[in-house]
Write an enzyme that holds these catalytic residues in place. Structure first.
Site, PDB file in Angstrom:
ATOM      1  N   SER A 729      58.146  61.719  52.580  1.00 48.56           N
ATOM      2  CA  SER A 729      57.221  61.061  51.663  1.00 48.56           C
ATOM      3  C   SER A 729      57.734  59.735  51.123  1.00 48.56           C
ATOM      4  O   SER A 729      57.007  59.029  50.433  1.00 48.56           O
ATOM      5  CB  SER A 729      56.850  61.997  50.516  1.00 48.56           C
ATOM      6  N   LYS A 772      54.776  64.784  40.866  1.00 47.49           N
ATOM      7  CA  LYS A 772      55.123  63.378  41.085  1.00 47.49           C
ATOM      8  C   LYS A 772      54.383  62.484  40.101  1.00 47.49           C
ATOM      9  O   LYS A 772      54.962  61.574  39.506  1.00 47.49           O
ATOM     10  CB  LYS A 772      54.793  62.979  42.521  1.00 47.49           C
TER      11      LYS A 772
END
Ligand code: ADP
Length: 889
Positions: A729, A772
């Site tokens: 990611s 996140k």
């Protein structure tokens, strides 16, 4: 003529017959006739240690040659001999004066050879004789002697009475002796009774009781029958005394033996009776108590039978046997387990809801699910197959405390077991009893602690379960959690099925990623998201501060809790700004555990002042926070962050709830090599390669001279020291930093991003969006770039965070670059002259300085950044590093 055949007879009858024959032969030897002077002349048989009395038949042993000759001749001529006792038995060749004067005329039988080489002959005493002289001495002695007739004893007159009395005494004493001395036959007494001559009686008794030689010889020398009798009385009395004493000793010894035997016998009987009654010695008593305890408690039949069987085994063993302890422990385990004890469930949904609200702020999804659970249970109480709930979220987000509240709401016992680092199946299921020190597994140990068969059982850190050669604890756990199997859970130690189906299991984990699939399959996951600042403030005011004030003794007696609304006169209050400062600068976490600890620390400082009777603050201000808690642990990143070339901000997921992470790129003169540092995993390396390839392919569009790739080496570094990082990611972040470094365009300081990149620049979705985004919010970023296919995950993000962040969904890298990079190229940032970027993140710099700080278990201490939280169960390879994993997917 010698014939020893009768002596050799084995057969008793033959022996008896032969003896009889010999005796008759002996009797037939006539007494030697008196000569004119009234003397007899006979061969002499000297005797050493035997005394022959008249009427008595006895064997004599003959050794001397002369005597043998004398006997042989006498026998041959059918004549009697005279037996004379030597004064000194040792003399070999006695002369006249060496003999006692009174001897006995006797008949002798034939000589018989003895096995030891000597000879023997049977003799019969006839009458006492008085030695007169020796007629010859060679080859054997021949003597002249005068027979002394036994004088009759009258029983008349005074003397007669005396004699009769003596005879009676003798007979009484003799009878006594016969009774006492088992070696004397009863017939001896009968025989004595029938002897009329007192002299003969005396001789017979002396022969029978066999006193010492000198007594026997002396008695032979006494010619008066009366005197002899008197002497015999003395001897008999002595003998009777000795025999009585002997008898006494014997019976004492016998009675001692008898007593011991009796006691032994009685003891054995007592034991048998006590055993029957269950009142034996302490050991037996203990075993009987144990047995009745087993019979008394309500156990499943199988367990009871097993326990009783073990008690039987104990009964066969001595109490000191080493096996005893093992068996006792086993029985104790059976007895201590709550086979049937259960608490009654309180299935009142409203009550449960109140309790959950009372102790917990927020967590609507978790609470709702629990209330549904209770509702269903109240409608279908018999339904035992309950889903296993799995609370997943970062540490300190209230998973355990919610579990505790559920237990309270239901009225169940609450127990916890941490599975972190459990690698051995035996830890779950126990060791077999053959192992030394074996015990049941941790599941049953915890159930015993609970004391009921239906506690709320929290299995913590199910994501940290290990697997190795000692077996797979997950499969054992599967049996624990699977409603299809857990009604008869088998523990290796117990070897009895235990019903776990009534237990309410709740598991907790920081992530579902590492939970074995088979386990995850059986669980219903309830997410516990991290808290945003406002939530933390609320939780602090409502729960943490009151609790910590109470802990520190700052709540006056009678006050329930200190209310947060300014009305608590004189009580310690934390100002909103102070709490904010604590959240931002002293804790860096998704949950509130460190926050609670910091509040506790502050409260204790105040408590100390109060205890020392010093003035103490009632309103904790932001300035006081620094005074109490020391310098801030985390800096406000917003103030110091600035737009830079070659540095982009990735947002990563961690088990602790999400992180922001700078990706730095430095271009150095070189040959186009790519170097990646910072504990990067394979997936991330590949992701960096892909980003670089994409960049090269788009160089022209991005106004980058393609030739430059040949002249520089690229160094990509993702700080955070030794923490292993992996996952795809960071793809778009690395790509953004690369473009920035090569193009000289600055990256916006307040943009965080996450997303996987393909070679063609497409942005693929990633996991952990909620954490996140919350991390970005916590860190003060303004914009978050996420893959557009992750938009659906935003629903889990608290509204406030969503509204305060600019969340940009993207599908292609071009969009990322548009949002993240300044359009203009910065003058001094020529890609051909790459320069060293300075450390952009003071927080990170500080963390590096603290790099050696030891990691603490699970809850990081306030002095340490909250993200150094250990997580057991990470890959083996990373064991030496702080136990944190950052996954960027
Ligand atoms: P976890 O098990 O998730 O690691 P805990 O349940 O131990 O976390 O929670 C840590 C502390 O935070 C506890 O004292 C708990 O009361 C408090 N806490 C966490 N979340 C909440 C909440 N939503 N409401 C009230 N207190 C909370």
């Amino acid at each position: 003529m010698k014939n020893n055949s009768w002596f050799m007879q084995d057969d008793e009858d033959e022996f008896g017959e032969a003896l009889h024959r010999r005796t008759e032969e002996l009797y037939r030897v006539p007494n030697t006739e008196l000569d004119v002077d009234g003397y007899i002349t006979c061969s002499v048989v000297p005797l050493r240690d035997v005394v022959v009395y008249p009427h008595m038949v006895s064997p004599i042993f003959v050794g001397r040659e002369a005597t043998l000759l004398a006997i042989e001749e006498a026998h041959a001529e059918n004549r009697t001999v005279i037996a004379l006792n030597q004064k000194d038995p040792e003399l070999e060749e006695p002369s006249f004066n060496d003999f006692l004067p009174i001897g006995v005329e006797m008949g002798v039988g034939r000589l018989l050879d003895m096995p030891d080489g000597s000879s023997s002959a049977l003799v019969q005493g006839r009458r006492r004789v008085k030695l007169v002289d020796f007629i010859q001495t060679e080859p054997f002695i021949v003597a002249r002697a005068k027979p002394i007739p036994e004088k009759g004893v009258g029983y008349n007159g005074e003397a007669g009475k005396q004699t009769e009395a003596t005879v009676r005494t003798v007979l009484e004493l003799f009878e006594r002796c016969v009774q006492l001395d088992r070696s004397l036959p009863e017939e001896a007494y009968l025989y004595a009774m029938n002897i009329e001559e007192p002299g003969w009686l005396a001789d017979m008794i002396v022969t029978t009781i066999a006193p010492p030689l000198e007594d026997r010889i002396a008695l032979l020398q006494i010619l008066s029958a009366k005197e002899r009798l008197k002497r015999v009385v003395t001897l008999l009395a002595q003998e009777a005394d000795v025999l009585e004493l002997e008898d006494e000793i014997h019976s004492k010894a016998q009675s001692e033996v008898d007593r011991t035997q009796r006691e032994f016998y009685l003891r054995e009987q007592l034991k048998a009776i006590q055993t029957e009654l269950g009142e034996g010695d302490p050991w037996t008593r203990e075993l009987y108590e144990l047995r009745s305890r087993i019979e008394g408690v309500s156990l499943p039949e199988e367990a009871q039978i097993r326990a009783l069987k073990e008690v039987e085994r104990l009964m066969q063993m001595p109490p000191m046997s080493p096996e005893v302890g093992i068996i006792r422990t086993y029985i104790d385990w059976i007895l201590d387990l709550p086979w049937t004890q259960a608490t009654e469930d309180n299935l009142d949904v409203k009550h449960a809801s109140e309790i959950l609200e009372q102790y917990h702020f927020g967590l609507p999804r978790a609470k709702e699910r629990i209330l549904e659970f209770i509702a269903v249970k109240s409608l279908r109480p018999k339904r035992s197959k309950q889903p296993i709930l799995c609370f997943v979220g970062p540490p300190g987000t209230g998973k355990t405390s919610l579990g505790r509240s559920i237990a309270e709401a239901l009225g169940r016992k609450f127990v916890r077991l941490s599975l972190g680092g459990v690698r051995d199946e035996a830890e779950i299921r126990g060791h077999r009893r053959t192992y030394i020190g074996a015990l049941p597994g941790r599941i049953l140990q915890t159930i015993r602690r609970a004391g009921t068969i239906n506690p709320l059982f929290m299995l913590d850190e199910i994501d940290k379960l290990g697997v190795d050669f000692r077996g797979d604890p997950a499969s054992a756990l599967l049996e624990v959690l699977d409603p299809e199997q857990n009604f008869s859970f088998s523990d290796h130690y117990l070897e009895l099925p235990f019903d776990l189906s009534k237990v309410m299991f709740i598991t907790t984990a920081n992530t579902t990623v590492t939970i074995p699939a088979a386990l995850l399959d059986r669980m219903e996951v309830i997410e516990f998201p991290g808290y945003i600042e406002e939530e933390k403030l609320e939780i602090s005011h409502r729960f943490l501060i009151p609790r910590q004030l109470e802990e520190a003794g700052l709540v006056e007696a009678g006050d329930e809790a200190v209310e947060y609304n300014g009305t608590n006169k004189g009580k310690v209050v934390f100002q909103e700004k102070a709490l904010q400062r604590m959240i931002r600068e002293y804790t860096y976490e998704a949950g509130v555990r460190n926050m609670e600890r910091e509040i506790g620390r502050a409260c204790r400082k105040v408590a100390r002042l109060k205890a020392e009777h010093k003035p103490y603050p009632t309103h904790i201000t932001p300035a006081m926070v620094e005074k109490f808690l020391g310098p801030p642990q985390f800096y406000n990143l917003e103030a110091e962050r600035q737009d830079e070339i070659g540095v982009a901000t990735a947002i990563a997921w961690t088990e602790n709830g999400g992180e922001i992470m700078p990706v730095e790129i430095l271009l150095l003169p070189g040959k186009g090599n790519l170097q990646i540092t910072g504990q990067i995993g394979n997936v991330m390396q590949e992701s960096a390669q892909a980003a670089l390839s994409y960049l090269k392919s788009r160089a022209v569009q991005l106004n980058i001279d393609p030739e430059i790739f040949e002249n520089v080496d690229i160094h990509i570094h993702i700080p955070e020291g030794a923490i292993p990082k992996d996952g795809p990611s960071a793809g778009i972040t690395i790509c953004s930093a690369l473009v920035s470094a090569f193009s000289g365009r600055e990256v916006h300081k307040d943009v965080g991003m996450t997303g996987e990149i393909t070679l063609r620049g497409k942005v693929l979705p990633v996991g952990g969006i909620r954490e996140k985004v919350l991390a970005a919010h916590r860190s003060g970023l303004k914009t978050v770039i996420i893959p557009s296919r992750n938009q659906k995950d935003l629903i889990d993000v608290p509204k406030k965070a969503r509204s305060e962040l600019k969340i940009i969904p993207v599908e292609h890298m071009d969009q990322v670059l548009d949002y993240a990079l300044n359009p203009e190229v910065k003058k001094e940032a020529k890609p051909s002259r790459p320069r060293r970027k300075k450390e952009i993140d003071p927080h990170l710099a500080q963390k590096k300085a603290q790099g050696d700080a030891p990691s603490t278990p699970r809850d990081a201490s306030p002095e340490e950044p909250g993200r150094h939280l250990p997580a057991a169960g990470v890959d083996e390879v990373h064991q030496n590093y702080p136990r944190v994993r950052i996954v960027l997917d």
